[in-house]
Every structure is written in structure tokens, then in C-alpha cells.
Design a protein around this motif. Structure first.
Motif, short mmCIF file in Angstrom:
data_model
loop_
_atom_site.label_atom_id
_atom_site.label_comp_id
_atom_site.label_asym_id
_atom_site.label_seq_id
_atom_site.Cartn_x
_atom_site.Cartn_y
_atom_site.Cartn_z
N HIS A 35 0.80 -0.75 0.08
CA HIS A 35 0.11 -0.25 0.14
C HIS A 35 0.81 1.37 -0.33
N LYS A 36 2.01 1.13 -0.78
CA LYS A 36 2.79 2.58 -0.97
C LYS A 36 3.14 2.59 0.34
N ALA A 37 3.43 2.08 1.68
CA ALA A 37 3.98 1.85 2.84
C ALA A 37 3.50 2.59 3.42
N VAL A 38 1.90 3.12 3.18
CA VAL A 38 1.48 3.74 4.05
C VAL A 38 0.53 2.56 4.95
N GLY A 39 0.58 2.85 6.87
CA GLY A 39 -0.64 2.15 7.36
C GLY A 39 -1.76 2.71 7.54
N LEU A 40 -2.23 2.03 8.07
CA LEU A 40 -3.60 2.07 9.16
C LEU A 40 -3.37 3.53 9.66
N ASP A 41 -2.56 4.10 10.19
CA ASP A 41 -2.17 5.26 10.47
C ASP A 41 -2.31 6.08 9.31
N ARG A 42 -2.23 6.00 8.90
CA ARG A 42 -1.90 7.06 7.52
C ARG A 42 -0.62 7.66 7.49
N ARG A 43 0.30 7.05 8.22
CA ARG A 43 2.20 7.45 8.15
C ARG A 43 2.19 6.35 7.04
N ARG A 44 3.25 7.33 5.93
CA ARG A 44 3.93 6.16 5.33
C ARG A 44 5.54 5.89 6.19
N ASP A 45 5.71 4.89 6.18
CA ASP A 45 6.44 3.96 7.52
C ASP A 45 7.67 3.15 6.02
N PRO A 46 8.10 3.10 5.68
CA PRO A 46 8.95 1.91 4.82
C PRO A 46 9.88 0.87 5.67
N ASP A 47 9.98 1.72 6.54
CA ASP A 47 11.11 1.08 7.77
C ASP A 47 10.10 -0.37 8.61
N ARG A 48 8.73 -0.01 8.60
CA ARG A 48 7.80 -0.58 9.06
C ARG A 48 7.65 -1.86 8.31
N ILE A 49 7.92 -1.24 7.26
CA ILE A 49 7.24 -2.62 5.98
C ILE A 49 8.67 -3.43 6.28
N ILE A 50 9.95 -3.02 6.10
CA ILE A 50 10.93 -4.20 6.06
C ILE A 50 11.01 -4.44 7.90
N ALA A 51 10.64 -3.95 8.90
CA ALA A 51 10.26 -4.62 9.31
C ALA A 51 9.30 -5.88 9.61
N VAL A 52 8.64 -5.80 9.36
CA VAL A 52 7.32 -7.00 8.50
C VAL A 52 7.72 -7.51 8.06
N LEU A 53 9.49 -7.76 6.74
CA LEU A 53 9.65 -8.76 6.07
C LEU A 53 10.67 -9.28 6.99
N ARG A 54 10.88 -9.22 7.85
CA ARG A 54 12.33 -9.00 8.82
C ARG A 54 11.41 -10.62 9.80
N GLU A 55 10.36 -10.10 9.95
CA GLU A 55 9.43 -10.71 10.55
C GLU A 55 9.58 -12.26 10.19
N ILE A 56 8.72 -12.34 8.53
CA ILE A 56 8.66 -13.03 7.98
C ILE A 56 9.90 -13.92 7.45
N ASP A 57 10.82 -13.34 7.19
CA ASP A 57 11.92 -14.20 6.87
C ASP A 57 12.12 -15.26 5.66
N ALA A 58 11.27 -14.59 4.57
CA ALA A 58 11.22 -14.65 3.47
C ALA A 58 12.13 -14.90 2.44
N ASP A 59 12.57 -16.29 1.77
CA ASP A 59 13.46 -16.20 0.71
C ASP A 59 13.59 -15.94 -0.42
N ILE A 60 12.21 -15.25 -1.03
CA ILE A 60 11.33 -15.33 -1.80
C ILE A 60 10.81 -14.01 -1.67
N ILE A 61 10.94 -12.67 -2.26
CA ILE A 61 9.06 -11.60 -1.89
C ILE A 61 8.43 -10.86 -2.62
N ALA A 62 8.04 -11.56 -3.69
CA ALA A 62 6.84 -10.59 -3.96
C ALA A 62 6.30 -9.73 -3.20
#
Length: 233
Positions: free
Chosen positions: A11-38
Motif C-alpha cells: 500500500h505504498k508503505a502507508v499504514g492504517l495510521d496514514r503514515r508512510r513508513d517504509p522501515d515498518r514494511i521492512i520490519a514486517v518482512l524481517r518477521e516473515i524472513d522469506a527467501d523470495i518476496i513479491a
């Protein structure tokens, strides 16, 4: 060989709090720790289509972006991007044009994963539903023309409610549609918009929605993931 695949409409890194936070997206990706991500909606839709995740922000992560962008500041094509573990070599990659009434596309990457060629396709299908089935047909036609044939995973935001209706009817004869679960909207998910589809080479060990407190705020979609095995032949 076992690999974890994930798909995430950020969602273009915009969260439900209406803040654009790409670092938060990367933190979620770290939680999943997938090998390949779309990723979907990783680029802005106006101007020079700049990515909402800076390439430099990925430098200290386990992933590198596949070179798919047609614009200097984009990370993907029509918002679709692919991230892969740094130890994987990218053998081939290209953005795909899809029949559409609105800006839509797909991206493909062939990877060398532990000595095996693996193909991954990421997409974000039509919201209206008028061209969704045609878009799936176009992706499958492209896949059939790719050489050499190899184990493939197709994933993304399909914008499709039914699991066996509409565009999903195109997946037959060698394709398996996984059911990670409900992923949209992120706060109280009711729809299975985010999908993972595989060729018959793969055996699915697990397929789920990642529903953490952080993911519930970071985007209007929750990420989905699947742990896939390549059985010994």
C-alpha cells in the motif's frame, strides 16, 4: 530443497495510521524472513514512479531487489517488485505488460537457488474484474513461452474473491492454488485477495497469512507466505 515465498501488497508503505513508513514494511518482512518476496504497490503511481522503499534501505537486509524497473527511481514495474536472498543469483528477469483498463503489470525472475533454476512471477491484477481473467491468461502464456521450463511460483494481489471462480479457473493442468487464508483488510481480514499458485513441482508444507501486530498496522493488506519443498526425484 525448501524455500519460503511471500507476497505483500504494501500500500505504498502507508499504514492504517496514514503514515508512510517504509522501515515498518521492512520490519514486517524481517518477521516473515522469506527467501523470495513479491511486493505490490511498491512504487508511486504519479511522476517518475519513485519507489517508496529506497534501494539503500535494503542494503542491510538479507534481500536484494531484482532489476526489473524501467524507470530510474522505481524498484519494480507498475508497483510490482521482487526481492531475493543475497545468495541467490538472478539468471533472467523482465517486466510484463498485461491487458488492462488501468495501470497493471507483472514481473518475472529466474533464479539460481542452491543450484536449481526457480521461476517466480509477481503480479497485481485488475481491481474492476473486467480484465482479470485476460491478465492471468497473458501471464500463463508468457510462462509457457519461457525457456527452459522450471519449477515456478506465481504470487501477488489477485483482487479475486472466489478461490475457484473467475480468473482462478485458468489455473488447471499443472498448477496448484494454495490457500494461505484471509488477508484483506488487514485489521479484520475477510477476503483472500493475496494468493500463491505453484506448478506441480512443489510440495506445500505450509501456507499462511502473517498476522502480527506490526503487520496489522503497516498496510491495508496482510502478507501471505508459503513454505515449499522440492521433493527428490
Amino acid at each position: 530443497m525448501q524455500l519460503t515465498f511471500a507476497s505483500y501488497n504494501i500500500h505504498k508503505a502507508v499504514g492504517l495510521d496514514r503514515r508512510r513508513d517504509p522501515d515498518r514494511i521492512i520490519a514486517v518482512l524481517r518477521e516473515i524472513d522469506a527467501d523470495i518476496i513479491a511486493l505490490q504497490e511498491v512504487d508511486r503511481r504519479i511522476g517518475d514512479r519513485a519507489s517508496v522503499i529506497a534501494r539503500a534501505a535494503l542494503d542491510d537486509t538479507p534481500w536484494k531487489p531484482v532489476a526489473l524497473a524501467r524507470r530510474p527511481r522505481s524498484l519494480g514495474w507498475h508497483g510490482n517488485a521482487i526481492l531475493v536472498r543475497r545468495g541467490f543469483d538472478v539468471l533472467d528477469a523482465e517486466p510484463l505488460d498485461l491487458p488492462t483498463l488501468e495501470p497493471r503489470g507483472a514481473v518475472r525472475a529466474d533464479l539460481d537457488c542452491h543450484g536449481m533454476r526457480v521461476r517466480v512471477i509477481g503480479t497485481h491484477l485488475d481491481l474492476s474484474g473486467l480484465r482479470r481473467r485476460d491478465q492471468v491468461k497473458a501471464i500463463l502464456d508468457h510462462h509457457r513461452q519461457c525457456e527452459p521450463a522450471c519449477p515456478t511460483v506465481l504470487m501477488g494481489d489477485f483482487n479475486q474473491w472466489g478461490t475457484r471462480t473467475g480468473a482462478m479457473r485458468e489455473f488447471a493442468g499443472g498448477w496448484r492454488v494454495l490457500d494461505p487464508g484471509r488477508s484483506f483488510p488487514s485489521r479484520r481480514p475477510v477476503a483472500r485477495f493475496d494468493r500463491i499458485v505453484t506448478t506441480e513441482h512443489w510440495q506445500a508444507e505450509e501456507a499462511r497469512v502473517h498476522h502480527s501486530a506490526l503487520a496489522a498496522q503497516a498496510s491495508d493488506h496482510l502478507p501471505v507466505w508459503a513454505r515449499l519443498d522440492m521433493p527428490n526425484k
